[in-house]
Motif scaffolding. Structure first.
Motif, PDB file in Angstrom:
ATOM      1  N   GLN A  58       0.800  -1.081  -0.080  1.00 56.43           N
ATOM      2  CA  GLN A  58      -0.040  -0.029  -0.040  1.00 56.43           C
ATOM      3  C   GLN A  58       0.881   1.266  -0.053  1.00 56.43           C
ATOM      4  OE1 GLN A  58      -2.345  -1.636   3.428  1.00 56.43           O
ATOM      5  NE2 GLN A  58      -4.042  -0.816   2.420  1.00 56.43           N
ATOM      6  N   LYS A  59       2.009   1.125   0.466  1.00 60.86           N
ATOM      7  CA  LYS A  59       2.842   2.242   0.676  1.00 60.86           C
ATOM      8  C   LYS A  59       3.845   2.501  -0.503  1.00 60.86           C
ATOM      9  CE  LYS A  59       3.234   1.957   5.606  1.00 60.86           C
ATOM     10  NZ  LYS A  59       3.876   1.691   6.794  1.00 60.86           N
ATOM     11  N   VAL A  60       3.892   1.349  -1.522  1.00 63.12           N
ATOM     12  CA  VAL A  60       4.936   1.825  -2.461  1.00 63.12           C
ATOM     13  C   VAL A  60       4.218   2.622  -3.639  1.00 63.12           C
ATOM     14  CG1 VAL A  60       6.115   0.589  -4.627  1.00 63.12           C
ATOM     15  CG2 VAL A  60       5.980  -0.492  -2.195  1.00 63.12           C
ATOM     16  N   SER A  83       1.493 -13.951  -6.216  1.00 64.51           N
ATOM     17  CA  SER A  83       1.844 -12.190  -5.784  1.00 64.51           C
ATOM     18  C   SER A  83       2.095 -11.406  -6.997  1.00 64.51           C
ATOM     19  CB  SER A  83       2.855 -12.355  -4.771  1.00 64.51           C
ATOM     20  OG  SER A  83       2.675 -12.896  -3.788  1.00 64.51           O
ATOM     21  N   VAL A  84       3.063 -11.795  -7.814  1.00 68.63           N
ATOM     22  CA  VAL A  84       3.215 -11.297  -9.069  1.00 68.63           C
ATOM     23  C   VAL A  84       2.216 -10.612  -9.976  1.00 68.63           C
ATOM     24  CG1 VAL A  84       4.167 -11.555 -11.532  1.00 68.63           C
ATOM     25  CG2 VAL A  84       5.260 -12.459  -9.763  1.00 68.63           C
ATOM     26  N   PHE A  85       0.961 -11.672  -9.904  1.00 67.81           N
ATOM     27  CA  PHE A  85      -0.040 -11.139 -10.837  1.00 67.81           C
ATOM     28  C   PHE A  85      -0.992 -10.041  -9.980  1.00 67.81           C
ATOM     29  CE2 PHE A  85       0.904 -14.914 -13.546  1.00 67.81           C
ATOM     30  CZ  PHE A  85       1.031 -14.228 -14.565  1.00 67.81           C
ATOM     31  N   THR A  86      -1.309 -10.353  -9.048  1.00 65.88           N
ATOM     32  CA  THR A  86      -2.247  -9.377  -8.242  1.00 65.88           C
ATOM     33  C   THR A  86      -1.521  -8.128  -7.711  1.00 65.88           C
ATOM     34  OG1 THR A  86      -1.623 -10.812  -6.011  1.00 65.88           O
ATOM     35  CG2 THR A  86      -3.653 -11.627  -6.975  1.00 65.88           C
ATOM     36  N   MET A  87      -0.155  -8.227  -7.270  1.00 68.08           N
ATOM     37  CA  MET A  87       0.324  -7.005  -6.932  1.00 68.08           C
ATOM     38  C   MET A  87       0.564  -6.082  -8.454  1.00 68.08           C
ATOM     39  SD  MET A  87       3.304  -8.228  -4.163  1.00 68.08           S
ATOM     40  CE  MET A  87       2.500  -8.687  -2.554  1.00 68.08           C
ATOM     41  N   ASP A  88       0.712  -6.701  -9.505  1.00 65.73           N
ATOM     42  CA  ASP A  88       0.716  -5.881 -10.842  1.00 65.73           C
ATOM     43  C   ASP A  88      -0.496  -5.301 -10.907  1.00 65.73           C
ATOM     44  OD1 ASP A  88       1.654  -5.513 -13.486  1.00 65.73           O
ATOM     45  OD2 ASP A  88       0.054  -6.545 -14.002  1.00 65.73           O
ATOM     46  N   GLU A  89      -1.870  -6.066 -10.692  1.00 67.60           N
ATOM     47  CA  GLU A  89      -3.279  -5.371 -10.823  1.00 67.60           C
ATOM     48  C   GLU A  89      -3.295  -4.081  -9.820  1.00 67.60           C
ATOM     49  OE1 GLU A  89      -7.735  -6.269 -11.427  1.00 67.60           O
ATOM     50  OE2 GLU A  89      -6.399  -7.503 -10.477  1.00 67.60           O
ATOM     51  N   TYR A  90      -2.846  -4.541  -8.628  1.00 66.07           N
ATOM     52  CA  TYR A  90      -2.905  -3.276  -7.515  1.00 66.07           C
ATOM     53  C   TYR A  90      -2.230  -2.188  -7.972  1.00 66.07           C
ATOM     54  CZ  TYR A  90      -2.860  -1.019  -3.040  1.00 66.07           C
ATOM     55  OH  TYR A  90      -3.087  -0.352  -2.051  1.00 66.07           O
ATOM     56  N   ILE A  91      -0.899  -2.281  -8.186  1.00 63.56           N
ATOM     57  CA  ILE A  91      -0.332  -0.824  -8.702  1.00 63.56           C
ATOM     58  C   ILE A  91      -0.914  -0.194  -9.969  1.00 63.56           C
ATOM     59  CG2 ILE A  91       1.762  -1.967  -7.749  1.00 63.56           C
ATOM     60  CD1 ILE A  91       2.955  -2.149 -10.376  1.00 63.56           C
ATOM     61  N   LYS A  92      -1.425  -1.169 -10.681  1.00 65.39           N
ATOM     62  CA  LYS A  92      -1.943  -0.400 -11.789  1.00 65.39           C
ATOM     63  C   LYS A  92      -3.291   0.133 -11.825  1.00 65.39           C
ATOM     64  CE  LYS A  92       0.360  -3.271 -15.353  1.00 65.39           C
ATOM     65  NZ  LYS A  92       0.263  -4.369 -16.155  1.00 65.39           N
ATOM     66  N   ASN A 148      -4.158   1.438  -9.029  1.00 62.56           N
ATOM     67  CA  ASN A 148      -3.993   2.612  -7.805  1.00 62.56           C
ATOM     68  C   ASN A 148      -3.041   3.641  -8.674  1.00 62.56           C
ATOM     69  OD1 ASN A 148      -5.376   1.917  -4.863  1.00 62.56           O
ATOM     70  ND2 ASN A 148      -4.468   0.064  -5.812  1.00 62.56           N
ATOM     71  N   ASP A 149      -2.929   3.477  -9.767  1.00 62.33           N
ATOM     72  CA  ASP A 149      -2.142   4.262 -10.496  1.00 62.33           C
ATOM     73  C   ASP A 149      -0.708   4.736  -9.942  1.00 62.33           C
ATOM     74  OD1 ASP A 149      -1.827   6.169 -12.731  1.00 62.33           O
ATOM     75  OD2 ASP A 149      -2.734   7.813 -11.955  1.00 62.33           O
ATOM     76  N   ARG A 150       0.063   3.664  -9.667  1.00 60.44           N
ATOM     77  CA  ARG A 150       1.258   3.820  -9.010  1.00 60.44           C
ATOM     78  C   ARG A 150       2.354   3.456 -10.231  1.00 60.44           C
ATOM     79  NH1 ARG A 150       0.593   2.279  -3.513  1.00 60.44           N
ATOM     80  NH2 ARG A 150      -1.495   3.194  -3.082  1.00 60.44           N
ATOM     81  N   ASP A 151       3.473   4.513 -10.004  1.00 63.42           N
ATOM     82  CA  ASP A 151       4.568   4.360 -11.018  1.00 63.42           C
ATOM     83  C   ASP A 151       5.604   3.507 -10.603  1.00 63.42           C
ATOM     84  OD1 ASP A 151       6.049   4.910 -13.341  1.00 63.42           O
ATOM     85  OD2 ASP A 151       7.118   6.762 -12.226  1.00 63.42           O
ATOM     86  N   ALA A 152       5.031   2.246 -10.226  1.00 64.27           N
ATOM     87  CA  ALA A 152       6.059   0.931  -9.971  1.00 64.27           C
ATOM     88  C   ALA A 152       6.083  -0.239 -11.043  1.00 64.27           C
ATOM     89  CB  ALA A 152       5.528   0.452  -8.524  1.00 64.27           C
ATOM     90  N   ASN A 153       7.057  -0.938 -10.745  1.00 64.04           N
ATOM     91  CA  ASN A 153       7.345  -2.117 -11.736  1.00 64.04           C
ATOM     92  C   ASN A 153       7.371  -3.466 -10.940  1.00 64.04           C
ATOM     93  OD1 ASN A 153       8.105  -0.135 -14.019  1.00 64.04           O
ATOM     94  ND2 ASN A 153       9.732   0.123 -12.672  1.00 64.04           N
ATOM     95  N   ILE A 154       6.676  -4.439 -11.396  1.00 61.79           N
ATOM     96  CA  ILE A 154       6.627  -5.920 -10.857  1.00 61.79           C
ATOM     97  C   ILE A 154       8.025  -6.413 -11.535  1.00 61.79           C
ATOM     98  CG2 ILE A 154       5.589  -7.919 -10.763  1.00 61.79           C
ATOM     99  CD1 ILE A 154       4.296  -5.739  -9.047  1.00 61.79           C
ATOM    100  N   VAL A 155       8.822  -6.890 -10.645  1.00 59.00           N
ATOM    101  CA  VAL A 155      10.039  -7.497 -11.231  1.00 59.00           C
ATOM    102  C   VAL A 155      10.038  -9.001 -10.722  1.00 59.00           C
ATOM    103  CG1 VAL A 155      12.491  -7.622 -11.245  1.00 59.00           C
ATOM    104  CG2 VAL A 155      11.445  -5.463 -11.224  1.00 59.00           C
TER     105      VAL A 155
END
Length: 394
Positions: free
Chosen positions: A145-147, A170-179, A181-188
């Motif tokens: 939530q903080k990223v 985790s890869v797929f659900t966290m990718d959807e979460y950041i998208k 919530n319009d976060r400028d983060a990358n899933i690696v």
């Protein structure tokens, strides 16, 4: 406490409790002659932890007191197993020496965070997370939530692990979460494996999803060091030996895992450290009074609760045959299921056996991302776990 039991079960996890429940329901004469040795005060629904880490399930709902899941008719010894002597048919635990006629080893799997330099000390701070320890799972979602920007790095080791697709969930659900919530983060995603999934049909679909979503993923990359103060993860390429740093804002570690080290000198383990059993009957390859299933066993399938669901009824039938001085006649074909959430609300349901050929249980195309499959994993699977599988009803 008696000093001799007809059956001793080592471990009060999914495999141990469900086996005890099933055998007591099949043979009433075993009541009060089955001992479960388990040190933990609580039993956990661990398949739910990746969903907790992604904000889809409450952590508290994954825990129950151990005495609430112990089957009626079984004795529970809340101690840690110290040694097993399969020749004397004796288990040592908590100062007790207890004889058995038959033994089921369901000690689970060991998490080896210490194999990654700096990982153990870093957990729970500086964005270093894991979904494999109850006390740390909430921190995973809190960190997500903080990223706001940077890399969310998710790892998977080369070793065999429990919850075989936890990292991918985790890869797929966290990718959807950041998208979402319009976060400028990358899933690696970095995996020590040489392929995304062992069954081609499902691997092809997962690769397609990874590429459609623009997720940065690489195989044969093992996490070897965590430099938490600098927020750096050091990976080693398993082909070339070269090492390189990946910076992170959040690091989700799946640690290397291994079989039960307490049995190291028992003669029960294979060269890789797993309880050496026949892949079909689950009877020990040397000691015919010993059986094993689940994560501790050498069974060459993905270590999942769904595998235990298939293994347990067959093991119980074979064990009862051995108790009756017969040869075990029932065979396990490696069947398991791996539910892979490709986003919140959609899921691929991989089902297959030892031959790595899909063995699907529905008329649907299970490589399609189905809402129904996801709802089953999130809402129905916990109910079936607590009220069916643990009670030996599958």
């Amino acid at each position: 406490m008696k000093n001799h039991y007809r059956l001793i079960i080592l471990g009060g996890g999914t495999a141990g409790v469900s086996t005890a429940s099933r055998i007591l329901s099949e043979d009433k004469s075993l009541e009060k002659d089955v001992l479960i040795i388990e040190p933990s005060e609580h039993h956990y629904f661990q398949p739910g932890w990746p969903l907790v880490g992604s904000g889809e399930m409450s952590l508290e709902s994954t825990k129950k007191p151990m005495d609430k899941v112990m089957p009626k008719g079984a004795k529970w010894l809340q101690e840690t197993v110290e040694s097993v002597d399969p020749v004397k048919r004796e288990v040592k635990a908590g100062g007790y020496r207890i004889k058995y006629d038959f033994l089921v080893v369901a000690l689970g799997i060991e998490l080896n965070y210490d194999a990654i330099e700096g990982a153990t000390e870093a957990l729970g701070s500086n964005g270093v997370c894991t979904n494999y320890i109850y006390e740390h799972v909430n921190y995973t979602y809190e960190t997500l939530q903080k990223v706001k920007e940077g890399n969310i790095v998710i790892t998977k080791p080369q070793s065999r692990i429990k919850g075989g697709v936890s990292a991918e969930n985790s890869v797929f659900t966290m990718d959807e979460y950041i998208k979402d919530n319009d976060r400028d983060a990358n899933i690696v995603f970095r995996s020590g494996r040489d392929e995304v999934f062992k069954v081609k049909k499902y691997s092809d679909k997962m690769v397609q999803r990874l590429e459609e979503k623009g997720i940065d993923y690489k195989m044969k990359e093992e996490l070897v060091e965590v430099r938490s103060e600098h927020k750096e993860a050091l990976f080693q390429n398993l082909d070339t030996g070269e090492r390189h740093v990946v910076p992170f804002e959040m690091l989700v570690i799946t640690p290397p895992m291994s079989g039960p080290s307490v049995l190291q000198d028992s003669g029960l383990l294979d060269p890789e450290g797993w309880v050496s059993v026949d892949p079909h009957t689950m009877m020990h390859n040397t000691y015919t009074t010993v059986f094993s299933l689940g994560d501790a066993s050498s069974l060459p399938t993905v270590k999942m609760g769904s595998a235990v669901k298939e293994q347990m009824p067959i093991l119980v039938k074979n064990l009862l045959e051995r108790m009756d001085d017969k040869e075990p006649s029932h065979e396990y074909d490696g069947k398991t299921a791996c539910p892979i959430a490709t986003e919140y609300g959609h899921l691929i349901l991989a089902e297959f056996g030892y031959d790595n050929i899909p063995k699907e249980s529905t008329f649907l195309n299970q490589t399609d991302d189905k809402w129904f499959f996801y709802q089953f994993k999130k809402n129905m699977l916990p109910i079936m776990y607590w009220y069916a599988l643990l009670k030996g009803k599958v």
